[in-house]
Design an enzyme around this catalytic site. Structure first.
Site, PDB file in Angstrom:
ATOM      1  N   ASP A  41       0.878  -1.165   0.000  1.00 50.46           N
ATOM      2  CA  ASP A  41       0.000   0.000   0.000  1.00 50.46           C
ATOM      3  C   ASP A  41       0.916   1.216   0.000  1.00 50.46           C
ATOM      4  O   ASP A  41       1.502   1.548   1.026  1.00 50.46           O
ATOM      5  CB  ASP A  41      -0.893  -0.049   1.251  1.00 50.46           C
ATOM      6  CG  ASP A  41      -1.621   1.271   1.523  1.00 50.46           C
ATOM      7  OD1 ASP A  41      -1.618   2.157   0.643  1.00 50.46           O
ATOM      8  OD2 ASP A  41      -2.192   1.402   2.621  1.00 50.46           O
ATOM      9  N   LYS A  45       3.122  11.272  -3.534  1.00 52.66           N
ATOM     10  CA  LYS A  45       2.122  10.545  -4.323  1.00 52.66           C
ATOM     11  C   LYS A  45       1.148  11.497  -5.003  1.00 52.66           C
ATOM     12  O   LYS A  45       0.616  11.194  -6.064  1.00 52.66           O
ATOM     13  CB  LYS A  45       1.356   9.588  -3.389  1.00 52.66           C
ATOM     14  CG  LYS A  45       0.287   8.768  -4.068  1.00 52.66           C
ATOM     15  CD  LYS A  45      -0.314   7.783  -3.092  1.00 52.66           C
ATOM     16  CE  LYS A  45      -1.493   7.036  -3.676  1.00 52.66           C
ATOM     17  NZ  LYS A  45      -2.064   6.093  -2.693  1.00 52.66           N
TER      18      LYS A  45
END
Ligand code: ADP
Ligand code: MG
Length: 523
Positions: free
Chosen positions: A7, A69
């Site tokens: 993740d 991100k």
């Protein structure tokens, strides 16, 4: 050749495997923590990643990259990048092709892919330590709305870190898998993912072992960091009113207040009240440090967060509408993922919106990584009867020689998918043909994003319109695009040159990989 589930989060990341008995296991950091901050500190003495990078947030904000991100695969003129560049403590600049690059305080430049690669490399090392074997492959989760450039950037980051991506898996699907939806009955799920800086909500159907994301929306500027910021603003005002000290211009003091507020927020998820303590916010005229201590009630924090929590509603309603579902009867289960959903007010707000009591996920911080680990096992054939369907978040179009955009693949098309277009030369003896690939739909300027310009070269000499080239665009199961060209008369595949490209090219990935000294050796 061990594969793990990862993740790769905006704020925190995690890595997991399924043990031989099929039980999921989070691979903890050297310090024993189940999640690793997605933070990289480019310090004078070297690069620190994860927990070790946290001191950099306060000590060297222009050298410490968090939330990379959110930049991954986005061009510099992306609205989200423009918005972020106003609030991030580090500078963002454009690459020659218009990609977003981070300019560190010391003049060094790094791409978001490299930052993500360092986080992935840390997780890889963590996994190798925990498993005692080399880890070279991974299933990595991405938001369901990630477009092809964001997915490609994630793959490039993995390649730089020496990880081969077995599959990019949508986060809501991973959450549903991690929660065990593949072992339960058919269900119409809503997955709510409220992290540090972003809110994603997805409608996921599980029907006879088939998982499908029907709709996904969210708010790219809504998360736990915003709750912390609101709290800091109110606390700073209180410090001024009660103690007569203005701390708002002191970055260190604000950071200490932020950490104190965040700690209190976490404690208030369990207890109705707690003590908020921020030490050494300023030096008093007496020379003593100013400590700020006060009791805080859960109801107070809830009131501070209320304007933010109200913003959860719109995207939730949109997601239901797009999936053609009604709140209440149209939803069987609401899953809450990510740290912030531990805040009771978040759960009650979502309960009110969906008319369903949210299912408590045992481990909201780990469930996505566990879902990725289950996908590793599924791909290896260890788990049968489950099919994951993913769709293109956005459509694709082609244009030839500055002509109009010709839609090729629609948004929401199931992947993998492949489409072809016939293009012809327009000039006599023309030996080179250029075309552009776009992502997105709509006719307005800026609605489509330019992905790449290609040139087919070495075409046979012939009158205008007599050289026929089939352009083929493939979107693979990970949502990444590939382009090919075939010349029809000869049936040859002429050389295809990439003239311009949004992300890192393969050459750049190789160079960065070598530069990082990535090897696939066992530790
Ligand atoms: P991401 O998926 O974006 O990486 P996380 O799942 O790590 O994000 O969530 C980070 C957010 O969750 C932060 O704002 C953090 O303060 C918040 N958070 C973590 N634990 C708790 C808790 N026990 N109660 C309330 N908020 C929490
Ligand atoms: Mg997360």
């Amino acid at each position: 050749m061990t594969a793990v589930g990862i993740d790769l989060g905006t704020s925190n990341s995690a890595v997991a495997v399924l043990d031989a008995d099929g039980r999921p296991r989070i691979l903890t950091s050297a310090a024993g923590l189940t999640t690793t901050p997605s933070v990289v500190w480019f310090a004078d003495d070297g690069i620190h990643v994860g927990e070790a990078a946290l001191p950099g947030l306060e000590r060297a904000p222009e050298q410490t990259i968090f939330a990379a991100k959110r930049l991954l695969g986005r061009p510099i003129d992306d609205p989200v990048v423009r918005q972020l560049s106003k609030v991030l403590p580090y500078a963002l600049v454009a690459s020659p092709a218009g990609a977003t690059v981070i300019a560190l305080g010391d003049g060094r430049r790094v791409t978001p892919e490299e930052v993500a690669a360092l986080v992935l490399g840390e997780l890889r090392a963590q996994a190798e330590r925990a498993l005692g074997t080399a880890v070279t492959e991974a299933v990595i989760t991405v938001p369901a709305w990630f477009d092809s450039a964001q997915r490609q950037a994630t793959k490039d980051a993995a390649a730089i870190a020496g990880l081969e991506v077995r599959r990019l898996l949508s986060e809501p699907t991973a959450a549903a898998l991690g929660h065990g939806a593949h072992r339960g009955q058919d269900a119409r799920l809503v997955v709510c993912d409220l992290g540090g800086g972003t809110f994603d909500v997805s409608v996921v159907d599980v029907d006879g072992g088939v998982f499908e994301v029907l709709a996904t929306t969210g708010d790219p500027f809504l998360g736990g960091d915003d709750v912390d910021r609101a709290a800091v603003e109110l606390l700073a005002r209180e410090v001024r009113e009660r103690l007569g000290v203005d701390v708002t211009t002191d970055a260190t003091a604000i950071d200490r207040l932020r950490l104190a507020a965040q700690r209190a927020k976490h404690e208030l998820s369990l207890a109705p009240s707690t003590e908020l303590r921020a030490a050494d916010l300023a030096t008093l005229p007496s020379g003593r440090p100013l400590d700020f201590v006060r009791r805080i009630q859960r109801a107070e924090l809830d009131a501070w967060a209320a304007p933010l929590l109200r913003r959860l509603e719109r995207p939730c309603r949109d997601a239901l509408e797009r999936a053609g579902r009604a709140a209440g009867a149209g939803v069987d289960q609401v899953l809450l993922v990510c740290g912030m959903t531990r805040m009771p007010a978040v759960a009650t707000t979502l309960e009110r919106i969906f008319g369903r009591t949210p299912e408590s996920v045992a481990n909201p911080d780990e469930v996505v990584a566990i879902g990725a680990a289950i996908e590793v096992a599924r791909l290896a054939g260890d788990i049968g009867g489950v099919l994951l369907l993913d769709v293109c978040a956005r459509g694709f179009a082609l244009s030839v020689a500055d002509g109009p955009c010709d839609p090729l693949i629609a948004a929401g098309a199931r992947v993998p998918t492949r489409e072809q277009r016939l293009v012809t030369t327009t000039g006599h003896g023309q030996r080179r043909l250029e075309f552009d690939l776009w992502e997105g739909e709509g006719e307005q300027a800026g609605a489509r994003r330019h992905l790449a310009r290609y040139a087919v070269t070495d075409l046979p000499e012939a009158p205008a319109g007599e050289v026929l080239v089939i352009v083929e665009v493939t979107v693979d199961v990970d949502g990444a695009v590939r382009v090919g060209a075939t010349e029809l008369v000869s049936g040859q595949r002429p050389p295809l040159e990439v003239v311009l490209q949004a992300g890192l090219g393969p050459g750049e990935v190789e160079r960065l990989r070598a530069q990082r000294g990535v090897t696939a050796d066992a530790p």
